[in-house]
Design an enzyme around this catalytic site. Structure first.
Site, short mmCIF file in Angstrom:
data_model
loop_
_atom_site.label_atom_id
_atom_site.label_comp_id
_atom_site.label_asym_id
_atom_site.label_seq_id
_atom_site.Cartn_x
_atom_site.Cartn_y
_atom_site.Cartn_z
N GLN A 160 -6.43 -16.36 -90.86
CA GLN A 160 -5.47 -16.79 -91.88
C GLN A 160 -4.99 -18.19 -91.85
OE1 GLN A 160 -5.00 -14.46 -94.07
NE2 GLN A 160 -3.28 -15.85 -95.28
N GLU A 167 -13.93 4.31 -76.34
CA GLU A 167 -13.43 4.56 -75.39
C GLU A 167 -11.75 4.90 -75.47
OE1 GLU A 167 -14.04 2.18 -71.97
OE2 GLU A 167 -16.17 1.14 -72.93
N PRO A 175 -57.88 27.14 -42.01
CA PRO A 175 -59.18 27.91 -41.54
C PRO A 175 -59.23 29.25 -42.35
CG PRO A 175 -57.74 27.08 -39.60
CD PRO A 175 -56.88 27.02 -40.94
N GLY A 176 -60.50 29.51 -42.73
CA GLY A 176 -60.96 30.62 -43.24
C GLY A 176 -60.35 30.90 -44.58
N ALA A 177 -59.68 29.82 -45.36
CA ALA A 177 -59.36 29.99 -46.76
C ALA A 177 -60.37 29.87 -47.79
CB ALA A 177 -58.24 29.03 -47.00
N GLY A 230 -8.11 -20.58 -92.65
CA GLY A 230 -8.38 -20.39 -94.42
C GLY A 230 -9.95 -20.03 -94.44
N ILE A 282 -23.30 5.76 -79.65
CA ILE A 282 -24.01 5.75 -78.21
C ILE A 282 -24.40 4.28 -78.07
CG2 ILE A 282 -25.21 6.33 -76.11
CD1 ILE A 282 -23.04 8.33 -77.46
#
Length: 476
Positions: free
Chosen positions: A428, A455, A224-226, A431, A251
């Protein structure tokens, strides 16, 4: 549960996972673009309920999942693991609001997570991070762009019928502040204004308040009144905020992730005690990234932080205690990296058994040669030893044992070094055919090298083991 044996139900679940990986995940993996995040694959992991299990299962179950997937589809294993690595800090150390915002999306496979620890100058030496988190003071008079009221350098006065917010607010994206527009006849907030940024709240107060921009929460309140024209008022919540400046490198899931667990230095010169973990959404202003072309075509990239704004609402855990967040995450995932390696070793061993049993050579089968048979026996011996150590470390984590760091380091070290030996030996024995592009062993040969580095490199694991041994010389 006994550390060195599995229940029948666990064994059956592992077999089921291998079948799912071969039938439903591998086809999606093969359709993926090398070096890019495979979102359809991640979504399928969510539909199968595997991503949700990252937050409801213990370390041993995580190891069983990773080993089983690795035997049939390494891409699916890696996608699962990266979701867990990036989101575990939020699950374990996040606030209720952080967990509610991100974990359901991670679980269903609609949000991609990333763990941003490594830097160009601080890869294995996590305590030497250089990414700076420079604190900005909060409150009246802190900085010109936060000045309040008429005449503020970077705020435009707001008249009846329009509410405009200056670029400073939009750029700041500052958690810990509220933007309030007070007065009669306040209009609609401009699209893209700071009020739409996480950590800001737009309140339009007064008679005849207009509509706010999409995503801006508004509250109608009659005053009010603003009659005075509306003025933007910055209201400090009493929380801290920082600007992140620096780089991250190698990342996983960067630069395509939807959010990052970022570790930055909040206290210069404090080593591990001056690092803070932040949850940083990918759309924060000043955050950019680029993809890296690696030996194995995983989604891996570099990130650049140019005064990226973060606030108290973005902190994971406690300020200056982020190293604990990182180590807690790595202690959980290091044994499961070992499980990934064991899965690859077992896949290579399985292929070698089939090849040496069916390959004609020197008037018989390859397996009839004692040197070949003894080599295959050595491959199996080392694989089983590594598996048992991984299971023991995971069980120790689940039971809260005091020697988890040592056990986790031992498990990762032995398993990754073993997998390198087994895969190389399998090549190995096969082959030249194993060197052809598209052969299982050609694929595993490229995949198996990186786990000895990420990690925590093998040398770092040996350092951790030695440190723990000397700190507790009487421990078994």
């Amino acid at each position: 549960m006994p550390a060195f044996s599995l229940e029948p139900s666990q064994t059956a679940r592992c077999a089921e996972l291998r079948t799912l990986a071969a039938e439903r995940l591998r086809p999606l993996a093969e359709k993926g673009e090398p070096g890019r995040v495979n979102r359809p694959l991640i979504a399928e992991l969510g539909r199968l309920g595997l991503l949700e299990r990252l937050f409801t299962s213990g370390a041993l179950d995580l190891c069983l999942m990773r080993e089983s997937l690795a035997r049939a589809c390494t891409e699916a294993e890696t996608a699962l693991a990266l979701q867990g690595l990036g989101a575990h800090p939020v699950h374990a150390h996040g606030t209720p609001a952080q967990r509610e915002r991100w974990l359901p999306a991670v679980s269903e496979g609609s949000a991609v997570a990333a763990f941003a620890l490594s830097e160009p100058g601080a890869g294995s030496d996590a305590a030497a991070l250089g990414l700076r988190a420079e604190r900005e003071s909060v409150g009246a008079g802190a900085a010109e762009r936060e000045s309040v009221g008429a005449g503020a350098a970077e705020r435009e006065p707001v008249g009846p019928g329009a509410a405009k917010v200056g670029q400073a607010e939009a750029d700041a994206a500052v958690p810990g502040w509220r933007a309030e527009l007070k007065g009669a006849g306040a209009g609609s907030a401009a699209p893209g204004a700071g009020a739409a940024v996480p950590g800001w709240r737009a309140e339009l107060k007064g008679d005849g308040a207009g509509s706010a921009a999409p995503g801006v929460r508004t509250e109608r309140e009659t005053v009010p009144g603003a009659e005075a024209p509306a003025q933007p008022v910055a209201v400090p919540d009493g929380a801290s905020r920082w600007r992140l400046t620096g780089e991250k490198c190698w990342i996983s899931n960067a630069p395509e992730a939807d959010f990052y667990t970022v570790f930055a230095r909040t206290t210069p010169g404090a080593g591990a005690r001056g690092v803070t973990a932040f949850l940083v959404p990918a759309d924060r202003p000043g955050l950019t990234g680029s993809a890296l072309d690696m030996l194995s075509p995983h989604p891996i990239g570099a990130l650049a932080f140019d005064a990226v704004p973060v606030g108290a609402d973005d902190v994971l855990g406690e300020v200056d205690r982020g190293f604990r967040v990182a180590m807690d995450t790595l202690n959980l995932f290091r044994p499961s990296v070992g499980a990934f390696a064991v899965g690859m070793a077992q896949a290579a061993l399985d292929a070698t058994l089939a090849h040496t049993a069916g390959r004609d050579a020197f008037g018989g089968k390859l397996r009839d040669l004692q040197s070949v048979a003894h080599t295959v026996a050595e491959m199996a011996l080392r694989t089983d030893a590594a598996r048992l150590m991984v299971y023991a470390a995971a069980t120790a984590y689940d039971e809260g044992a005091p020697d988890v760091p040592k056990r986790a380091a031992m498990a990762k070290l032995l398993a990754t070094e073993t997998a390198q030996y087994v895969v190389d030996t399998a090549v190995q024995l096969h082959g030249a055919r194993a060197l052809q592009r598209g052969h299982l062993l050609e694929h595993l040969y490229r995949e198996v090298r990186a786990p000895r580095i990420y990690e925590g490199a093998s040398e770092v694991q040996r350092g951790i083991i030695a440190k723990e041994l000397y700190a507790n010389p009487e421990a078994p």
